[in-house]
Design an enzyme around this catalytic site. Structure first.
Site, PDB file in Angstrom:
ATOM      1  CD  GLU A  79       8.591  12.449 -15.248  1.00 17.37           C
ATOM      2  OE1 GLU A  79       8.137  12.809 -14.025  1.00 17.37           O
ATOM      3  OE2 GLU A  79       9.327  13.028 -15.962  1.00 17.37           O
ATOM      4  CE  LYS A 124      10.665  20.315 -11.173  1.00 12.97           C
ATOM      5  NZ  LYS A 124       9.556  19.184 -10.436  1.00 12.97           N
ATOM      6  CB  SER A 155      12.615  22.770 -14.576  1.00 15.07           C
ATOM      7  OG  SER A 155      11.932  23.997 -14.802  1.00 15.07           O
ATOM      8  CG  HIS A 200      -1.770  -1.307   1.428  1.00 12.52           C
ATOM      9  ND1 HIS A 200      -2.815  -1.444   0.926  1.00 12.52           N
ATOM     10  CD2 HIS A 200      -1.273  -2.515   2.271  1.00 12.52           C
ATOM     11  CE1 HIS A 200      -3.299  -3.003   1.235  1.00 12.52           C
ATOM     12  NE2 HIS A 200      -2.218  -3.337   1.803  1.00 12.52           N
TER      13      HIS A 200
END
Ligand code: ARG
Length: 461
Positions: free
Chosen positions: A294, A287, A281, A160
């Site tokens: 991804e 970043k 970024s 979980h």
């Protein structure tokens, strides 16, 4: 001599093809990547025709010489692909006729583009399985190397997405390795059905020439022959099967990516993916985005899309060949390209990954990951499991209140919850004790991980 651009299939038609229809129905833009397989298939076909005396040996040799010239023309970028010749098959045949004259016109005896294209696609897919296997192996090796290096590294195991029990990072890597083993098996199994020869089915019913399909199969390295001509030219189940294998593999990579994304967040901070696999970024200077995982997650959708594309393409087609089938190539090629690229980048990325052991360890300590170990300990001392569960629940509540992991409590503190606890309890409460205790086949103990890696290395192809 036939002009190279005269259409090979248009004598019956009195009107020229509408220019846009010509472009719309053509496939040469995307099927030219099968040129090698098309030529290989034609050489085998000509060789077979000569063996059954449909062609003379001289004709066969002229055809083969012409095809080899075309092969080098294409490879040297000297070949002029023409939309007017519709597809890879007719482009090559038209060029053969231009090069060899009358004899080139005999190559298409006893075959049709229907069995020709089905053969080319199977050959192409078979050929592409070699680099796919190589990249898959490279990824598996990278995983084994990380697993070996991190066999003793402790991280929280999750259910979980909540800390459950400590596991070793090596064990976690080996979970992904196991999934890839099954993927490799699936592709091997699919390869058996891909490697079956359609050529000889001709348009749909076979041919009136005394062809020798066994010889063609042998020449092309097929170990089976499609036994029904209608089936041979029309079904694309082998492509769907390949795409299913690819979808499952991508699903695995996508799940794995999800973990890498979570782990590289500032909140988890378990791994460093290496700057070459991330981007910055354009606006936020702090970043470092995990673009590769991804993108793999995103590309998985593409492969699923291709699978539904192929499924839908087939579901309404009556026997035998229909032009619909021309639409099988782009999704199949896209899946092959996507899979190959994904495996390649993943193998490189996993070879470069670094693990932040302290952060993982601290996370495991923060999550009361050894609570089950304490319960098991009490059971071994004669406490019933449900009672033990309650004792541990109370101890954890105490720990939360006082900001202490179970292993950080004193013996007196622990004994307040059960008089069955003695000082040997600390052997099971430490993270190391917890993982080492799960020392059986398939368990997370470092010893088992090392064994699993050894077995895996010995079985790697
Ligand atoms: N380009 C076609 C394809 O990809 C080749 C077969 C054409 N056959 C035909 N009967 N029109 O399927």
């Amino acid at each position: 001599m036939t002009a190279p651009n005269k259409k090979l299939s248009s004598a019956r038609l009195t009107q020229p093809t509408n220019a846009f229809v010509e472009e719309f129905t053509a496939s040469v833009q995307f099927d030219q990547r099968m040129y090698q397989q098309d030529i290989e298939g034609s050489i085998a076909h000509a060789t077979m025709l000569a063996s059954v005396d449909v062609l003379t040996e001289v004709e066969r040799d002229q055809i083969i010489a012409g095809l080899n010239i075309i092969l080098s023309e294409i490879e040297e970028d000297q070949f002029e692909w023409s939309i007017a010749q519709e597809d890879v098959h007719m482009n090559i045949e038209a060029r053969l006729i231009a090069l060899t004259g009358e004899v080139g016109k005999k190559l298409h005896t006893g075959r049709s583009r229907n069995d020709q294209v089905a053969t080319d696609v199977r050959l192409y897919l078979r050929d592409m399985m070699t680099p796919i296997t190589a990249e898959l192996n490279r990824l598996q090796t990278a995983l084994l190397n990380v697993a070996e290096r991190e066999a003793e590294t402790i991280m929280p195991g999750f259910t979980h997405l909540q800390t459950a029990q400590p596991v070793t990072f090596g064990h976690h890597m080996m979970a992904w390795y196991e999934m890839l083993v099954r993927d490799a098996e699936r592709m091997e199994d699919c390869a058996k059905r891909v490697n079956s020869l359609p050529l000889g089915a001709a348009a749909l019913a076979g041919t009136t020439f005394p062809i020798d399909r066994e010889l063609t199969a042998k020449l092309l390295g097929f170990d089976r022959i499609c036994l029904n001509s209608l089936d041979a030219v029309s079904d694309r189940d082998f492509a769907i099967e390949f795409n299913s294998f690819a979808s499952i593999l991508m699903m695995h990579l996508s799940r794995f990516s999800e973990e890498l994304i979570i782990w590289s967040s500032a909140q988890f901070d378990f791994v460093d993916l290496g700057d070459s696999f991330c981007t910055g970024s354009s606006i936020m200077p702090q970043k470092k985005n995990p673009d590769v995982p991804e993108l793999i997650r995103g590309k998985t959708s593409r492969v699923y899309g291709n699978m539904f594309n192929l499924f839908t393409l087939m579901k309404n087609q009556p026997l035998a060949y229909n032009k619909d089938n021309q639409e099988d190539k782009e999704p199949l090629f896209d899946t092959i390209d996507t899979l190959l690229g994904s495996l390649r980048v993943y193998a490189d990325m996993m070879a470069a990954i670094t693990v932040k052991k302290d952060n993982m360890r601290n996370a495991a300590l923060r999550g009361y990951a050894t609570a089950t170990d304490l319960a098991d300990y009490l059971v071994r001392k004669g406490v019933a499991f449900r009672d033990a569960h309650e004792v541990v629940g109370l101890s954890v509540a105490y720990g939360i209140k006082h900001h202490k992991d179970l292993s950080e409590m004193s013996l007196e503190e622990l004994q307040a919850f059960s008089d069955q606890i003695s000082d040997d309890v600390f052997d099971v409460l430490t993270l190391e004790g917890s993982v080492a205790a799960r020392n059986h086949l398939g368990g997370t103990a470092p010893e088992q991980v090392i064994k699993a890696i050894k077995v895996a290395r010995s079985q790697q192809k």
